[in-house]
Design an enzyme around this catalytic site. Structure first.
Site, short mmCIF file in Angstrom:
data_model
loop_
_atom_site.label_atom_id
_atom_site.label_comp_id
_atom_site.label_asym_id
_atom_site.label_seq_id
_atom_site.Cartn_x
_atom_site.Cartn_y
_atom_site.Cartn_z
CD GLU A 186 -4.73 15.23 -16.21
OE1 GLU A 186 -3.52 15.01 -16.10
OE2 GLU A 186 -5.43 14.75 -17.10
CG HIS A 236 -1.19 8.70 -24.71
ND1 HIS A 236 -1.83 9.09 -23.55
CD2 HIS A 236 0.12 8.95 -24.50
CE1 HIS A 236 -0.93 9.56 -22.69
NE2 HIS A 236 0.26 9.50 -23.24
CE LYS A 285 -1.18 13.06 -15.10
NZ LYS A 285 -1.52 13.50 -16.47
CG HIS A 315 0.33 13.88 -23.79
ND1 HIS A 315 0.95 15.04 -24.18
CD2 HIS A 315 1.21 13.25 -22.95
CE1 HIS A 315 2.13 15.13 -23.58
NE2 HIS A 315 2.32 14.06 -22.83
CG ASN A 325 -2.61 15.17 -20.32
OD1 ASN A 325 -1.54 14.67 -20.03
ND2 ASN A 325 -3.62 15.20 -19.48
NE ARG A 368 -4.02 -2.04 1.99
CZ ARG A 368 -3.98 -3.00 2.91
NH1 ARG A 368 -3.14 -2.91 3.93
NH2 ARG A 368 -4.77 -4.04 2.82
CE LYS A 416 4.50 16.92 -14.73
NZ LYS A 416 4.69 15.69 -15.43
CD GLU A 451 6.23 15.29 -22.96
OE1 GLU A 451 5.44 16.25 -22.90
OE2 GLU A 451 5.86 14.10 -22.88
CG HIS A 485 5.83 9.90 -24.45
ND1 HIS A 485 4.50 9.52 -24.38
CD2 HIS A 485 5.89 11.09 -23.78
CE1 HIS A 485 3.81 10.41 -23.69
NE2 HIS A 485 4.63 11.37 -23.32
NE ARG A 509 -0.21 16.28 -13.49
CZ ARG A 509 0.50 15.57 -12.66
NH1 ARG A 509 0.22 15.59 -11.37
NH2 ARG A 509 1.51 14.84 -13.08
P1 NAD Z 1 12.68 5.63 -21.87
O1 NAD Z 1 12.53 5.53 -20.43
O2 NAD Z 1 12.30 4.48 -22.71
O3 NAD Z 1 14.17 6.06 -22.20
C1 NAD Z 1 14.55 6.25 -23.53
C2 NAD Z 1 15.76 5.39 -23.91
O4 NAD Z 1 16.93 6.01 -23.40
C3 NAD Z 1 15.76 3.98 -23.34
O5 NAD Z 1 16.30 3.11 -24.28
C4 NAD Z 1 16.67 4.11 -22.13
O6 NAD Z 1 17.26 2.89 -21.76
C5 NAD Z 1 17.69 5.08 -22.63
N1 NAD Z 1 18.38 5.87 -21.63
C6 NAD Z 1 17.88 6.42 -20.52
N2 NAD Z 1 18.78 7.20 -19.94
C7 NAD Z 1 19.90 7.14 -20.69
C8 NAD Z 1 21.17 7.76 -20.61
N3 NAD Z 1 21.45 8.66 -19.69
N4 NAD Z 1 22.09 7.44 -21.54
C9 NAD Z 1 21.79 6.57 -22.54
N5 NAD Z 1 20.59 5.98 -22.69
C10 NAD Z 1 19.66 6.28 -21.77
O7 NAD Z 1 11.82 6.87 -22.44
P2 NAD Z 1 11.61 8.36 -21.94
O8 NAD Z 1 11.50 9.18 -23.16
O9 NAD Z 1 12.56 8.75 -20.89
O10 NAD Z 1 10.18 8.27 -21.24
C11 NAD Z 1 9.03 7.92 -21.96
C12 NAD Z 1 8.00 7.36 -21.00
O11 NAD Z 1 7.66 8.37 -20.05
C13 NAD Z 1 6.73 6.94 -21.66
O12 NAD Z 1 6.33 5.70 -21.15
C14 NAD Z 1 5.74 8.02 -21.25
O13 NAD Z 1 4.42 7.54 -21.19
C15 NAD Z 1 6.25 8.41 -19.90
N6 NAD Z 1 5.88 9.74 -19.47
C16 NAD Z 1 5.38 9.87 -18.22
C17 NAD Z 1 5.04 11.12 -17.75
C18 NAD Z 1 4.57 11.27 -16.32
O14 NAD Z 1 4.11 12.35 -15.97
N7 NAD Z 1 4.69 10.26 -15.50
C19 NAD Z 1 5.22 12.25 -18.54
C20 NAD Z 1 5.75 12.08 -19.81
C21 NAD Z 1 6.07 10.82 -20.27
N1 GLY Z 2 2.75 14.54 -18.43
C1 GLY Z 2 1.47 15.00 -18.03
C2 GLY Z 2 1.35 15.24 -16.55
O1 GLY Z 2 2.26 14.99 -15.80
O2 GLY Z 2 0.33 15.68 -16.11
#
Ligand code: NAD
Ligand code: GLY
Length: 358
Positions: free
Chosen positions: A234, A249, A140, A245, A242, A118, A224, A182, A262, A238
């Site tokens: 949200e 998505h 998130k 998005h 998106n 939890r 942010k 972003e 992404h 907030r």
């Molecule tokens: P990712 O986590 O897949 O990383 C991208 C690539 O870079 C991967 O292959 C990873 O292994 C590599 N990598 C990471 N750090 C590295 C480094 N320092 N050097 C070399 N390689 C490295 O993708 P991302 O773009 O970081 O994140 C995308 C994800 O984030 C999606 O799933 C998306 O839905 C999510 N997201 C979440 C939020 C939120 O608010 N929680 C907001 C935006 C996106």
């Molecule tokens: N990436 C959208 C949010 O964090 O609300």
């Protein structure tokens, strides 16, 4: 080092941004309440940065878990391997999970932290630009479902975010651009001054100018943090975060997780949002060109994927968290730098905007 604060009462936390922060153990250890830690990373990031993190954790009971790399592993199956590791090693409720990696590792580790017994403590060490400007901040957490992106998740804030900008030196160019998408988003939604700065400095970001990158990360995180502090779960503004998005998505799900990054999907989606806003008479065609231009200069896709029909877009967009009582809210533009959350569009206009995006 820059230190920002996400103001959420007793759940407030700092975001540290700067060079070589992984070599400063106190930034990490002061946010670990107990003595047991699980560091979750992936097979790409762990060989690069795990040793540095472990060097900060002497004296703690530490385990590491290295997951496969890729958006397709942000799944319930992979999540279960985190629970397996926690349970088989008898981690208790005073455990801290540390996410070392990009948004995929941050989102899945955060959801594990939100749900294991939890809720256990959680720290984000984002290593992609996208994670440093967006996903590590705001709480998130989620995994994907085959039918929809981020459909299973929770709001769960970390205790701290440690963004070491030095880690970006190993990031591939395509991933850097994905993060810039972003960054551009923050300018487009409500910060015209930042958009103008980006229009002047986008080449510096693409070419990894460290001063420009540090400024963009700082400004994005401030934006942010402000929005999250005002609307954590949200219920209102907030949702502006998106922008692009719902379209994006649909691309990620429709093309198969991991095929479009992404940020690439969001970039293409922000252009679709601009085209729809133009069809509604809210912005001009030169405004749409302005959106396309900044995205193109960041080496991001400006067209929808040819393999996805407009009808498939609509079908997938209907499975979105912004559908409420069967009505899909979209983030559109009243002006560039002034996004709104609205249902004030017709499905015909939406379909036309998508069709114009190929
Ligand atoms: P990712 O986590 O897949 O990383 C991208 C690539 O870079 C991967 O292959 C990873 O292994 C590599 N990598 C990471 N750090 C590295 C480094 N320092 N050097 C070399 N390689 C490295 O993708 P991302 O773009 O970081 O994140 C995308 C994800 O984030 C999606 O799933 C998306 O839905 C999510 N997201 C979440 C939020 C939120 O608010 N929680 C907001 C935006 C996106
Ligand atoms: N990436 C959208 C949010 O964090 O609300």
């Amino acid at each position: 080092m820059i230190s920002l604060n996400v103001s959420l009462g007793e759940r407030s936390y700092p975001i540290y941004i700067g060079k070589n922060l992984l070599s400063r153990p106190e930034l990490l250890t002061q946010h670990i309440p107990g003595n047991s830690v699980l560091v979750v990373s992936n097979e790409t990031v762990a060989p690069l940065y795990m040793d540095k993190v472990l060097a900060s954790l002497t004296g703690f009971k530490v385990k590491t878990l290295v997951l496969p790399d890729g958006e397709q592993y942000k799944s319930l199956e992979t999540l279960n391997t985190i629970y397996d590791c926690l349970l088989s090693n008898r981690f208790d409720r005073n455990t801290t999970l540390i996410a070392l990696g990009g948004g995929v590792i941050g989102d899945i580790t955060g959801f594990a932290a939100a749900t294991y017994q939890r809720g256990v403590h959680f720290i984000q060490i984002p290593t992609t630009l996208l994670a440093q400007v967006d996903s590590s901040v705001g709480g998130k957490t989620a995994v994907n479902h085959p039918l929809g992106k981020n459909m299973i998740g929770a709001f769960y804030q970390p205790k701290a975010v440690i963004a070491d900008t030095e880690t970006l030196s190993t990031l591939e160019d395509r991933e850097l651009s994905s993060g810039i998408a972003e960054v551009i988003k923050y300018g487009l939604i409500n910060d015209i001054e930042f958009l103008e700065w980006l229009e002047t400095n986008i080449d510096k970001l693409v070419n990894r100018n460290t001063v420009a990158l540090a400024y963009a990360i700082d400004r994005s995180c401030k934006s942010k943090a402000r929005i999250v502090a005002a609307d954590e779960t949200e219920t209102g503004q907030r949702a502006l975060l998106n922008l692009g998005h719902t379209f994006g998505h649909a691309i990620e799900t429709g093309m198969g997780y991991g095929n479009w990054l992404h940020g690439e999907a969001i970039a293409s989606g922000m252009i679709m949002a601009a085209r729809l806003s133009e069809k509604l008479g809210w912005i001009s065609s030169s405004d749409v060109d302005r959106v396309i231009d900044i995205i193109e200069r960041a080496h991001l896709p400006v067209r929808a994927p040819a393999k996805m029909t407009a009808d498939r877009f609509i079908e997938l967009m209907k499975i979105d968290k912004k559908v409420s009582d069967g009505v899909l809210k979209l983030v559109l533009f009243k002006a560039i730098g002034q996004a709104v959350i609205t249902t004030d569009y017709t499905e015909d206009a939406l379909l036309d905007a998508i069709k114009d995006s190929y």
